[in-house]
Scaffold this active site. Structure first.
Site, PDB file in Angstrom:
ATOM      1  N   HIS A 186      13.392 -28.758  23.445  1.00 34.07           N
ATOM      2  CA  HIS A 186      12.178 -29.175  23.823  1.00 34.07           C
ATOM      3  C   HIS A 186      11.464 -29.431  22.431  1.00 34.07           C
ATOM      4  O   HIS A 186      10.910 -30.232  22.518  1.00 34.07           O
ATOM      5  CB  HIS A 186      11.435 -27.896  24.496  1.00 34.07           C
ATOM      6  CG  HIS A 186      12.047 -27.890  26.092  1.00 34.07           C
ATOM      7  ND1 HIS A 186      12.348 -26.824  26.551  1.00 34.07           N
ATOM      8  CD2 HIS A 186      12.142 -28.688  27.227  1.00 34.07           C
ATOM      9  CE1 HIS A 186      12.752 -26.735  27.730  1.00 34.07           C
ATOM     10  NE2 HIS A 186      12.639 -27.983  28.010  1.00 34.07           N
TER      11      HIS A 186
ATOM     12  N   ARG B 128      18.967 -35.335  28.601  1.00 31.85           N
ATOM     13  CA  ARG B 128      19.955 -34.695  28.090  1.00 31.85           C
ATOM     14  C   ARG B 128      21.348 -35.289  28.541  1.00 31.85           C
ATOM     15  O   ARG B 128      22.409 -35.451  27.928  1.00 31.85           O
ATOM     16  CB  ARG B 128      20.096 -32.987  28.446  1.00 31.85           C
ATOM     17  CG  ARG B 128      19.286 -32.616  27.586  1.00 31.85           C
ATOM     18  CD  ARG B 128      19.762 -30.863  28.101  1.00 31.85           C
ATOM     19  NE  ARG B 128      19.673 -30.654  29.663  1.00 31.85           N
ATOM     20  CZ  ARG B 128      19.094 -30.307  30.206  1.00 31.85           C
ATOM     21  NH1 ARG B 128      17.815 -29.991  30.143  1.00 31.85           N
ATOM     22  NH2 ARG B 128      19.334 -30.095  31.679  1.00 31.85           N
TER      23      ARG B 128
END
Length: 170
Positions: A25, A98
């Site tokens: 993050h 991702r």
């Protein structure tokens, strides 16, 4: 494409549950600053999830990760992301991808957000090679069983995870 508010400042939102906030993050957060003047990291209060950490704790973890970066604001929110975007004068949403499996859901959300707020663009960012394998759920699992998470999260998050799972064992 460059979007800006009436003040000329480009403001983006990076929203998620961030339970916990990981180096993945943080990677997206820091690189997003290359596109905008201000980034609002918004901790979602998702009624469908039972978070490990409170919203206030997650906000503090993100603030610790952001350090003294003046262009990052961190806050919790409840409700529709497009409403927060209007409130903050944001014209861009930043989302991390991702894996290919993330794309379908994120694409649907981007289309719905555009439907609800035509001036709001979604930008998808791919994590760095060093962080692409990190997910909050995996970090929680490794921490739950006493694994080393020091390379995956900020030290404040690692300490909180260690403490949280030590409590659950007693």
């Amino acid at each position: 494409m460059t979007s800006s508010t009436a003040t000329g400042r480009r403001i983006a939102l990076y929203a998620g549950s961030f339970d916990p906030f990981t180096h993945g993050h943080e990677d997206i957060m820091r690189r997003a600053l290359g596109f905008v003047d201000e980034l609002v990291v918004a901790v979602a209060l998702n009624v469908n999830k039972k978070p490990l950490f409170t919203a206030d704790e997650r906000v503090e973890f993100i603030r610790a990760s952001a350090g003294r970066e003046p262009r990052i604001t961190v806050r919790a929110f409840n409700g529709l992301l497009v409403d927060l975007a209007r409130e903050m004068n944001a014209t861009m949403l930043v989302r991390g991808l991702r894996a290919v499996s993330d794309f379908e859901y994120e694409y649907q959300m981007a289309l719905m957000n555009r439907h609800l707020h035509a001036g709001l663009e979604t930008v998808f960012m791919v994590p760095s090679n060093e962080t692409t394998y990190i997910s909050s759920s995996m970090v929680r699992e490794v921490a739950r069983f006493g694994g080393d998470i020091s390379a995956l999260v900020h030290p404040a998050v690692a300490d909180a995870l260690t403490a949280r799972f030590a409590k659950s064992e007693t």
